[in-house]
Design an enzyme around this catalytic site. Structure first.
Site, PDB file in Angstrom:
ATOM      1  N   LYS A 185      51.149  38.005  52.669  1.00  0.00           N
ATOM      2  CA  LYS A 185      50.415  37.009  51.883  1.00  0.00           C
ATOM      3  C   LYS A 185      49.874  37.735  50.653  1.00  0.00           C
ATOM      4  O   LYS A 185      48.851  38.415  50.696  1.00  0.00           O
ATOM      5  CB  LYS A 185      49.268  36.447  52.735  1.00  0.00           C
ATOM      6  CG  LYS A 185      48.851  35.019  52.402  1.00  0.00           C
ATOM      7  CD  LYS A 185      48.319  34.820  51.023  1.00  0.00           C
ATOM      8  CE  LYS A 185      46.895  35.291  50.844  1.00  0.00           C
ATOM      9  NZ  LYS A 185      46.454  35.220  49.422  1.00  0.00           N
ATOM     10  N   GLU A 240      41.952  48.997  53.777  1.00  0.00           N
ATOM     11  CA  GLU A 240      41.745  49.826  52.585  1.00  0.00           C
ATOM     12  C   GLU A 240      40.858  49.026  51.657  1.00  0.00           C
ATOM     13  O   GLU A 240      41.300  48.042  51.080  1.00  0.00           O
ATOM     14  CB  GLU A 240      43.111  50.161  51.967  1.00  0.00           C
ATOM     15  CG  GLU A 240      43.042  51.385  51.076  1.00  0.00           C
ATOM     16  CD  GLU A 240      42.729  51.029  49.652  1.00  0.00           C
ATOM     17  OE1 GLU A 240      41.527  50.886  49.324  1.00  0.00           O
ATOM     18  OE2 GLU A 240      43.682  50.878  48.864  1.00  0.00           O
ATOM     19  N   CYS A 292      41.429  50.565  43.381  1.00  0.00           N
ATOM     20  CA  CYS A 292      40.523  50.937  44.496  1.00  0.00           C
ATOM     21  C   CYS A 292      40.070  52.364  44.340  1.00  0.00           C
ATOM     22  O   CYS A 292      38.949  52.704  44.654  1.00  0.00           O
ATOM     23  CB  CYS A 292      41.200  50.802  45.847  1.00  0.00           C
ATOM     24  SG  CYS A 292      42.676  49.837  45.892  1.00  0.00           S
ATOM     25  N   GLU A 309      31.052  48.668  43.799  1.00  0.00           N
ATOM     26  CA  GLU A 309      32.356  48.758  43.148  1.00  0.00           C
ATOM     27  C   GLU A 309      32.431  47.678  42.066  1.00  0.00           C
ATOM     28  O   GLU A 309      32.380  46.493  42.369  1.00  0.00           O
ATOM     29  CB  GLU A 309      33.464  48.548  44.186  1.00  0.00           C
ATOM     30  CG  GLU A 309      34.839  48.846  43.647  1.00  0.00           C
ATOM     31  CD  GLU A 309      35.920  48.719  44.715  1.00  0.00           C
ATOM     32  OE1 GLU A 309      35.808  47.825  45.582  1.00  0.00           O
ATOM     33  OE2 GLU A 309      36.878  49.498  44.660  1.00  0.00           O
TER      34      GLU A 309
HETATM   35  P1  ADP Z   1      39.029  39.104  45.271  1.00  0.00           P
HETATM   36  O1  ADP Z   1      37.613  38.917  45.759  1.00  0.00           O
HETATM   37  O2  ADP Z   1      39.097  39.868  44.021  1.00  0.00           O
HETATM   38  O3  ADP Z   1      39.862  37.857  45.224  1.00  0.00           O
HETATM   39  P2  ADP Z   1      39.885  39.827  47.909  1.00  0.00           P
HETATM   40  O4  ADP Z   1      39.655  41.130  48.563  1.00  0.00           O
HETATM   41  O5  ADP Z   1      39.082  38.671  48.410  1.00  0.00           O
HETATM   42  O6  ADP Z   1      39.709  40.040  46.367  1.00  0.00           O
HETATM   43  O7  ADP Z   1      41.440  39.425  48.000  1.00  0.00           O
HETATM   44  C1  ADP Z   1      42.464  40.256  48.436  1.00  0.00           C
HETATM   45  C2  ADP Z   1      43.428  39.442  49.271  1.00  0.00           C
HETATM   46  O8  ADP Z   1      42.730  38.880  50.388  1.00  0.00           O
HETATM   47  C3  ADP Z   1      44.091  38.280  48.561  1.00  0.00           C
HETATM   48  O9  ADP Z   1      45.432  38.157  49.013  1.00  0.00           O
HETATM   49  C4  ADP Z   1      43.261  37.103  49.027  1.00  0.00           C
HETATM   50  O10 ADP Z   1      43.958  35.881  48.975  1.00  0.00           O
HETATM   51  C5  ADP Z   1      42.986  37.485  50.458  1.00  0.00           C
HETATM   52  N1  ADP Z   1      41.825  36.827  51.066  1.00  0.00           N
HETATM   53  C6  ADP Z   1      40.689  36.402  50.461  1.00  0.00           C
HETATM   54  N2  ADP Z   1      39.835  35.846  51.366  1.00  0.00           N
HETATM   55  C7  ADP Z   1      40.445  35.914  52.576  1.00  0.00           C
HETATM   56  C8  ADP Z   1      40.083  35.522  53.917  1.00  0.00           C
HETATM   57  N3  ADP Z   1      38.935  34.954  54.183  1.00  0.00           N
HETATM   58  N4  ADP Z   1      40.974  35.775  54.902  1.00  0.00           N
HETATM   59  C9  ADP Z   1      42.145  36.390  54.651  1.00  0.00           C
HETATM   60  N5  ADP Z   1      42.544  36.761  53.421  1.00  0.00           N
HETATM   61  C10 ADP Z   1      41.719  36.544  52.386  1.00  0.00           C
END
Ligand code: ADP
Length: 491
Positions: A185, A260, A294, A393
């Protein structure tokens, strides 16, 4: 196989999920607009997948894992498929670099560097999977005990938007080399290259159902994937908060995870360092990818006798940095989305309000499109080690300087955040190099250098809030497999 994508992205192109080797839309038909950060204009769309799409993809990966041939194939043959994927990434390198730059706003030079690293991941894991083996263990008389490394099964890979090609490659390279099947995903802000790579994987001979990609929002597709009972292992790169949510979801099924989760990585510069050699590295470690890395080197700890000298030299370099459209290939591109720009601007405004001195600002190119999400780099010093800028961060082109006195204080400051991903030590004193490298709590420590990204051979991952598990190198192959112990009682 015939591609459903043209080699250049036609305007308004509707990208599809890739499930069981077939391009498919979300069952709901819902879509997410894809905008280019350089001008804010929508140029494509991706499926807004939900739980039903996730279920479809996980079932395809499950079938592919359970029925073979992938999981039962000799490791050398899986490796050959990955090697072919490496060659296809090379062949389509220009197209992939252009797609990545347009989707994320990163300068084309960085897009090409990402393609090079991506090739290297598939090349490395193409050759590594058949070099992993278990042990024979001295046991009781009359017994022979041995271990095998077995794949987890279905691996869910939740990928961030900063280095989509590279981070997908580090997950997919290791997971596939060990015989797992995958549901990926990618981030809703940067999914295009993952779809293209999954297509190339089919062309490389990786069987249908082994490498599935579903796009969608984290809260929908990401959450459903991390909680799906058909998933055997979850690997995630992204923010600590989302990492917690994903671990909680995976815990419902007691599944293993690799996390990570970013950093607040220090570079420690002692007065005896080769300062001329350090300066460009100090700047690049925070400016690369607009600081959306990161492992960005976001804190510079400087020994007092050289603090003013280094602060002045960094300010001079920072004032010349320019952000602009990806095609212009300047020092940095736009940030990924308006939310991120607002977040970075929030940190800078709060620091200014708190009276932290701004030593220099870069600029946004005069001809950069008004609709782009640009942010001029900022250099702060001296920063209070307890300030948000020192502890959190930022994920943007914002660098903080901290003076220190002596080795003890340097180590204490370096370790004084909740993170522990990467660090560097700049000194000519060999004994100090060893002492400090050992005392800094970080998953990777560089001496007289810094490596943000890249270094496919080098195990990578965090201590503390930066996460757990290790990616890259051979270590990733252990993360992406489990030990099975077999004991023969032969009398
Ligand atoms: P940002 O806050 O910059 O969008 P994230 O760490 O939330 O960064 O996003 C990294 C990945 O995690 C993306 O693929 C995002 O769609 C996914 N993501 C965000 N929220 C969730 C969640 N609650 N469960 C699973 N995946 C998530």
């Amino acid at each position: 196989m015939g591609s459903h994508l043209s080699t250049t992205v036609a305007e308004g192109l509707a990208f599809m999920n890739l499930i069981d080797g077939k391009p498919v839309d979300a069952l709901s038909g819902a879509r997410i607009d894809v905008a280019c950060p350089s001008d804010g204009k929508v140029f494509a769309s991706i499926p807004a997948s939900g739980a039903a799409d996730v279920d479809r993809a996980v079932k395809a990966a499950r079938r592919a894992f359970d029925s073979g041939p992938w999981s039962r194939m000799p490791a050398v043959e899986r490796g050959r498929c990955l090697t072919r994927l490496f060659q296809l990434v090379e062949k389509h390198g220009d197209e992939l670099a252009a797609l990545e730059s347009r989707d994320t706003g990163k300068p084309v030079r960085q897009g090409r560097a990402d393609v090079t690293a991506t090739m290297r991941y598939y090349e490395f894991y193409g050759g590594a999977g058949d070099k992993i083996h278990g042990d024979t263990i001295p046991f009781l008389p009359g017994y022979t005990a041995l271990t095998l490394r077995e794949p987890h099964g279905v691996v869910a890979g939740i990928i961030p938007w900063n280095y989509p090609l590279q981070i997908l490659a580090r997950v997919a390279g290791a997971a596939l080399a060990m015989g797992n099947t995958l549901v990926v995903k990618p981030a809703e802000d940067a999914s295009l290259s993952a779809i293209r790579i999954a297509e190339l994987a089919l062309e490389a001979g990786i069987p249908e159902g082994v490498f599935n990609v579903i796009t969608g929002y984290g809260r929908d597709a990401g959450a459903a994937l991390s909680a799906h009972p058909g998933v055997d292992y979850v690997t995630f790169t992204g923010s600590p908060m989302t990492g917690t949510a994903i671990q909680q979801a995976a815990a419902v099924n007691n599944r293993g995870v690799t996390m990570e989760l970013g950093g607040k990585s220090p570079q420690i510069v002692f007065a005896d360092a080769d300062i001329e050699a350090a300066l460009p590295v100090l700047v690049n470690a925070i400016i690369q990818n607009g600081g959306q890395t990161c492992s960005a080197g976001s804190r510079i700890l400087i020994e007092k006798p050289v603090y003013e000298q280094i602060a002045t030299a960094l300010a001079e370099r920072f004032s010349k940095l320019t952000a602009g459209p990806h095609e212009a290939d300047l020092d940095l591109g736009a940030l990924i989305n308006p939310k991120q720009k607002e977040r970075v601007a929030g940190f800078v405004a709060a620091a200014e309000e708190a009276g932290i001195p701004v030593l220099a600002r870069g600029q946004v190119a005069a001809d950069a499109p008004a609709g782009g999400w640009y942010f001029a780099p900022a250099l702060f010093g001296a920063v209070d080690p307890k300030a948000a800028l020192a502890q959190e961060e930022v994920f943007g082109p914002v660098l903080s300087l901290f003076p220190f006195e002596g080795e003890e204080q340097a180590v204490a400051l370096a370790n004084d955040t909740e993170f522990g991903l990467v660090a560097s030590v700049w000194t000519r004193d060999g004994a100090r190099q060893h002492r400090v490298a050992k005392r800094v709590r970080a998953g990777q420590v560089f001496v007289n250098g810094y490596g943000a990204g890249g270094g496919i051979e080098l195990p990578f991952g965090g201590f503390k809030k930066s996460g757990h598990g290790r990616e890259k190198g051979f270590e990733a192959l252990y993360d992406m497999s489990a030990t099975k112990t077999i004991v023969f009682n032969h009398g």
